[in-house]
Design an enzyme around this catalytic site. Structure first.
Site, PDB file in Angstrom:
ATOM      1  N   GLU A 219       6.439   6.528  -8.755  1.00 50.82           N
ATOM      2  CA  GLU A 219       5.013   6.212  -8.657  1.00 50.82           C
ATOM      3  C   GLU A 219       4.369   7.088  -7.587  1.00 50.82           C
ATOM      4  O   GLU A 219       3.265   7.601  -7.755  1.00 50.82           O
ATOM      5  CB  GLU A 219       4.810   4.731  -8.304  1.00 50.82           C
ATOM      6  CG  GLU A 219       5.347   3.771  -9.352  1.00 50.82           C
ATOM      7  CD  GLU A 219       4.946   2.319  -9.080  1.00 50.82           C
ATOM      8  OE1 GLU A 219       3.850   2.082  -8.542  1.00 50.82           O
ATOM      9  OE2 GLU A 219       5.743   1.423  -9.419  1.00 50.82           O
TER      10      GLU A 219
ATOM     11  N   ILE B 155      -7.101  -9.367 -11.636  1.00 52.52           N
ATOM     12  CA  ILE B 155      -7.634  -8.908 -12.921  1.00 52.52           C
ATOM     13  C   ILE B 155      -9.147  -8.808 -12.792  1.00 52.52           C
ATOM     14  O   ILE B 155      -9.802  -9.738 -12.317  1.00 52.52           O
ATOM     15  CB  ILE B 155      -7.215  -9.867 -14.054  1.00 52.52           C
ATOM     16  CG1 ILE B 155      -5.714  -9.722 -14.295  1.00 52.52           C
ATOM     17  CG2 ILE B 155      -8.009  -9.571 -15.325  1.00 52.52           C
ATOM     18  CD1 ILE B 155      -5.169 -10.602 -15.393  1.00 52.52           C
ATOM     19  N   LEU B 156      -9.673  -7.659 -13.162  1.00 50.17           N
ATOM     20  CA  LEU B 156     -11.120  -7.442 -13.098  1.00 50.17           C
ATOM     21  C   LEU B 156     -11.717  -7.724 -14.477  1.00 50.17           C
ATOM     22  O   LEU B 156     -11.068  -7.495 -15.504  1.00 50.17           O
ATOM     23  CB  LEU B 156     -11.398  -6.002 -12.665  1.00 50.17           C
ATOM     24  CG  LEU B 156     -10.900  -5.664 -11.250  1.00 50.17           C
ATOM     25  CD1 LEU B 156     -10.858  -4.161 -11.028  1.00 50.17           C
ATOM     26  CD2 LEU B 156     -11.767  -6.344 -10.194  1.00 50.17           C
TER      27      LEU B 156
ATOM     28  N   GLY C  11       0.778  -1.232   0.000  1.00 47.12           N
ATOM     29  CA  GLY C  11       0.000   0.000   0.000  1.00 47.12           C
ATOM     30  C   GLY C  11       0.809   1.280   0.000  1.00 47.12           C
ATOM     31  O   GLY C  11       0.305   2.321   0.420  1.00 47.12           O
ATOM     32  N   SER C  12       2.037   1.237  -0.517  1.00 47.05           N
ATOM     33  CA  SER C  12       2.827   2.481  -0.487  1.00 47.05           C
ATOM     34  C   SER C  12       2.228   3.541  -1.412  1.00 47.05           C
ATOM     35  O   SER C  12       2.259   4.735  -1.092  1.00 47.05           O
ATOM     36  CB  SER C  12       4.297   2.213  -0.835  1.00 47.05           C
ATOM     37  OG  SER C  12       4.465   1.873  -2.181  1.00 47.05           O
ATOM     38  N   ASN C  13       1.650   3.122  -2.534  1.00 47.77           N
ATOM     39  CA  ASN C  13       0.972   4.108  -3.396  1.00 47.77           C
ATOM     40  C   ASN C  13      -0.291   4.635  -2.729  1.00 47.77           C
ATOM     41  O   ASN C  13      -0.615   5.823  -2.872  1.00 47.77           O
ATOM     42  CB  ASN C  13       0.647   3.490  -4.757  1.00 47.77           C
ATOM     43  CG  ASN C  13       1.827   3.545  -5.704  1.00 47.77           C
ATOM     44  OD1 ASN C  13       2.209   4.615  -6.170  1.00 47.77           O
ATOM     45  ND2 ASN C  13       2.441   2.398  -5.976  1.00 47.77           N
TER      46      ASN C  13
ATOM     47  N   MET D 246      -3.941  -6.432  -7.316  1.00 48.98           N
ATOM     48  CA  MET D 246      -3.345  -7.458  -8.181  1.00 48.98           C
ATOM     49  C   MET D 246      -4.342  -8.522  -8.646  1.00 48.98           C
ATOM     50  O   MET D 246      -3.948  -9.631  -8.983  1.00 48.98           O
ATOM     51  CB  MET D 246      -2.152  -8.110  -7.472  1.00 48.98           C
ATOM     52  CG  MET D 246      -1.055  -7.113  -7.103  1.00 48.98           C
ATOM     53  SD  MET D 246      -0.451  -6.089  -8.486  1.00 48.98           S
ATOM     54  CE  MET D 246       0.617  -7.268  -9.305  1.00 48.98           C
TER      55      MET D 246
ATOM     56  N   HIS E 137       0.484   1.564 -13.176  1.00 51.71           N
ATOM     57  CA  HIS E 137       1.128   0.366 -13.715  1.00 51.71           C
ATOM     58  C   HIS E 137       2.619   0.652 -13.876  1.00 51.71           C
ATOM     59  O   HIS E 137       2.988   1.701 -14.410  1.00 51.71           O
ATOM     60  CB  HIS E 137       0.507   0.010 -15.074  1.00 51.71           C
ATOM     61  CG  HIS E 137       1.067  -1.239 -15.650  1.00 51.71           C
ATOM     62  ND1 HIS E 137       0.707  -2.488 -15.199  1.00 51.71           N
ATOM     63  CD2 HIS E 137       1.990  -1.440 -16.628  1.00 51.71           C
ATOM     64  CE1 HIS E 137       1.382  -3.399 -15.873  1.00 51.71           C
ATOM     65  NE2 HIS E 137       2.165  -2.794 -16.744  1.00 51.71           N
TER      66      HIS E 137
ATOM     67  N   ARG F  19     -15.711 -15.542  -9.995  1.00 51.32           N
ATOM     68  CA  ARG F  19     -15.280 -14.150 -10.100  1.00 51.32           C
ATOM     69  C   ARG F  19     -16.461 -13.187 -10.077  1.00 51.32           C
ATOM     70  O   ARG F  19     -16.367 -12.078  -9.559  1.00 51.32           O
ATOM     71  CB  ARG F  19     -14.445 -13.930 -11.362  1.00 51.32           C
ATOM     72  CG  ARG F  19     -13.828 -12.548 -11.388  1.00 51.32           C
ATOM     73  CD  ARG F  19     -12.680 -12.433 -12.341  1.00 51.32           C
ATOM     74  NE  ARG F  19     -13.105 -12.486 -13.727  1.00 51.32           N
ATOM     75  CZ  ARG F  19     -12.290 -12.262 -14.761  1.00 51.32           C
ATOM     76  NH1 ARG F  19     -11.019 -11.978 -14.536  1.00 51.32           N
ATOM     77  NH2 ARG F  19     -12.716 -12.326 -15.986  1.00 51.32           N
TER      78      ARG F  19
ATOM     79  N   SER G 152       3.114   4.393 -15.336  1.00 50.93           N
ATOM     80  CA  SER G 152       2.019   5.090 -16.012  1.00 50.93           C
ATOM     81  C   SER G 152       0.784   5.070 -15.129  1.00 50.93           C
ATOM     82  O   SER G 152       0.502   4.071 -14.483  1.00 50.93           O
ATOM     83  CB  SER G 152       1.662   4.382 -17.329  1.00 50.93           C
ATOM     84  OG  SER G 152       2.789   4.195 -18.150  1.00 50.93           O
TER      85      SER G 152
ATOM     86  N   ASN H 249      -5.691   3.594 -12.585  1.00 52.90           N
ATOM     87  CA  ASN H 249      -4.762   2.527 -12.203  1.00 52.90           C
ATOM     88  C   ASN H 249      -3.339   3.031 -12.387  1.00 52.90           C
ATOM     89  O   ASN H 249      -3.075   3.832 -13.283  1.00 52.90           O
ATOM     90  CB  ASN H 249      -4.985   1.300 -13.097  1.00 52.90           C
ATOM     91  CG  ASN H 249      -4.052   0.159 -12.756  1.00 52.90           C
ATOM     92  OD1 ASN H 249      -3.809  -0.137 -11.583  1.00 52.90           O
ATOM     93  ND2 ASN H 249      -3.490  -0.483 -13.773  1.00 52.90           N
TER      94      ASN H 249
HETATM   95  C1  GAR Z   1       3.416  -0.881  -7.515  1.00 53.48           C
HETATM   96  O1  GAR Z   1       4.700  -0.917  -8.087  1.00 53.48           O
HETATM   97  C2  GAR Z   1       2.361  -0.830  -8.603  1.00 53.48           C
HETATM   98  O2  GAR Z   1       2.720  -0.050  -9.719  1.00 53.48           O
HETATM   99  C3  GAR Z   1       2.257  -2.273  -8.973  1.00 53.48           C
HETATM  100  O3  GAR Z   1       2.310  -2.962  -7.752  1.00 53.48           O
HETATM  101  C4  GAR Z   1       3.101  -2.205  -6.820  1.00 53.48           C
HETATM  102  C5  GAR Z   1       2.296  -2.020  -5.556  1.00 53.48           C
HETATM  103  O4  GAR Z   1       3.040  -1.440  -4.541  1.00 53.48           O
HETATM  104  N1  GAR Z   1       1.041  -2.541  -9.669  1.00 53.48           N
HETATM  105  C6  GAR Z   1       0.917  -3.470 -10.612  1.00 53.48           C
HETATM  106  O5  GAR Z   1       1.820  -4.200 -10.954  1.00 53.48           O
HETATM  107  C7  GAR Z   1      -0.465  -3.557 -11.228  1.00 53.48           C
HETATM  108  N2  GAR Z   1      -0.489  -4.519 -12.283  1.00 53.48           N
HETATM  109  P1  GAR Z   1       2.334  -0.747  -3.287  1.00 53.48           P
HETATM  110  O6  GAR Z   1       1.335  -1.763  -2.726  1.00 53.48           O
HETATM  111  O7  GAR Z   1       3.436  -0.484  -2.318  1.00 53.48           O
HETATM  112  O8  GAR Z   1       1.652   0.502  -3.759  1.00 53.48           O
END
Ligand code: GAR
Length: 197
Positions: free
Chosen positions: A175, A93-94, A13-15, A91, A110, A66, A137, A108
């Site tokens: 990010e 896929i929807l 969850g850092s983002n 993570m 990526h 699903r 992105s 999102n």
């Molecule tokens: C991030 O690098 C994000 O871009 C990636 O997962 C990581 C999550 O880190 N997302 C994907 O690969 C989506 N397909 P976080 O939980 O620390 O934010």
């Protein structure tokens, strides 16, 4: 009117922390919910520490069903009445149907320079292909996986000797800059792409 933002996570969850922390002061949005599909995700405790309500919709409880997982996810989201939903390291896929239903209010992040390297293992694939640069992105979610309109990108050099881990570690701080910058514009109705650095 202040926009209500829900954030979907699966891991550390850092983002999510970067997004939630940015929504303060004159920011046009506020975080109203963090949802994880993984019960023990590290981001849940971080959200709670920030005073944000959390919910868990454990995909494993639904087995291969699903449609039921997505119905439960939609119910949890809709209860918080979000104007914007941010996928932040989510993570699962929807389905195209689910993504289409949220189109126009779901973002999102990526870890690649889309349209290159959608899907998984983006860092390894960029290195193996001999790319000179990689990055991240933020895009609007449409029915196509990692395929919606790009709202921002940050570019990072790939260095000699880079591993998927070292490259991911160099991209992650970007990010954390990019996603809040895009969300701030998006919540204000501005879809001009954010280009970093
Ligand atoms: C991030 O690098 C994000 O871009 C990636 O997962 C990581 C999550 O880190 N997302 C994907 O690969 C989506 N397909 P976080 O939980 O620390 O934010």
């Amino acid at each position: 009117m202040t926009k209500r933002v829900a954030i979907l996570i699966s891991g550390s969850g850092s983002n999510m922390v970067a997004l939630a922390g940015s929504m303060a002061g004159d920011h046009p949005a506020r975080p109203v919910l963090v949802v994880s599909n993984v019960p023990g995700a590290g981001g849940l405790a971080k959200a709670q520490a920030m005073g944000i309500p959390t919910a868990v919709v454990d995909h494993k409880a639904f087995g291969k069903d699903r449609a039921s997982f997505e119905a439960a996810l939609a119910e949890a989201l809709e209860a918080a009445r979000p104007d914007i939903v941010c996928l932040a390291g989510f993570m699962r896929i929807l389905s195209a149907e689910f993504m289409a239903r949220w189109q126009g209010r779901m973002l999102n992040i990526h870890p690649s320079l889309l349209p290159k390297y959608p899907g998984l293992h983006t860092h390894a694939r960029a290195i193996e292909a001999g790319e000179a640069e990689a990055g991240c992105s933020v895009h609007e979610v449409t029915a196509e996986l990692d395929g919606g309109p790009i709202l921002g990108q940050a570019r990072v050099a790939i260095l000699p000797g880079d591993t998927p881990e070292s490259l991911a570690a160099r991209i992650l701080p970007w990010e954390h800059r990019l996603y809040p910058a895009v969300l701030r514009r998006y919540a204000a109705g501005d879809r001009t792409p954010v280009l970093l650095p």
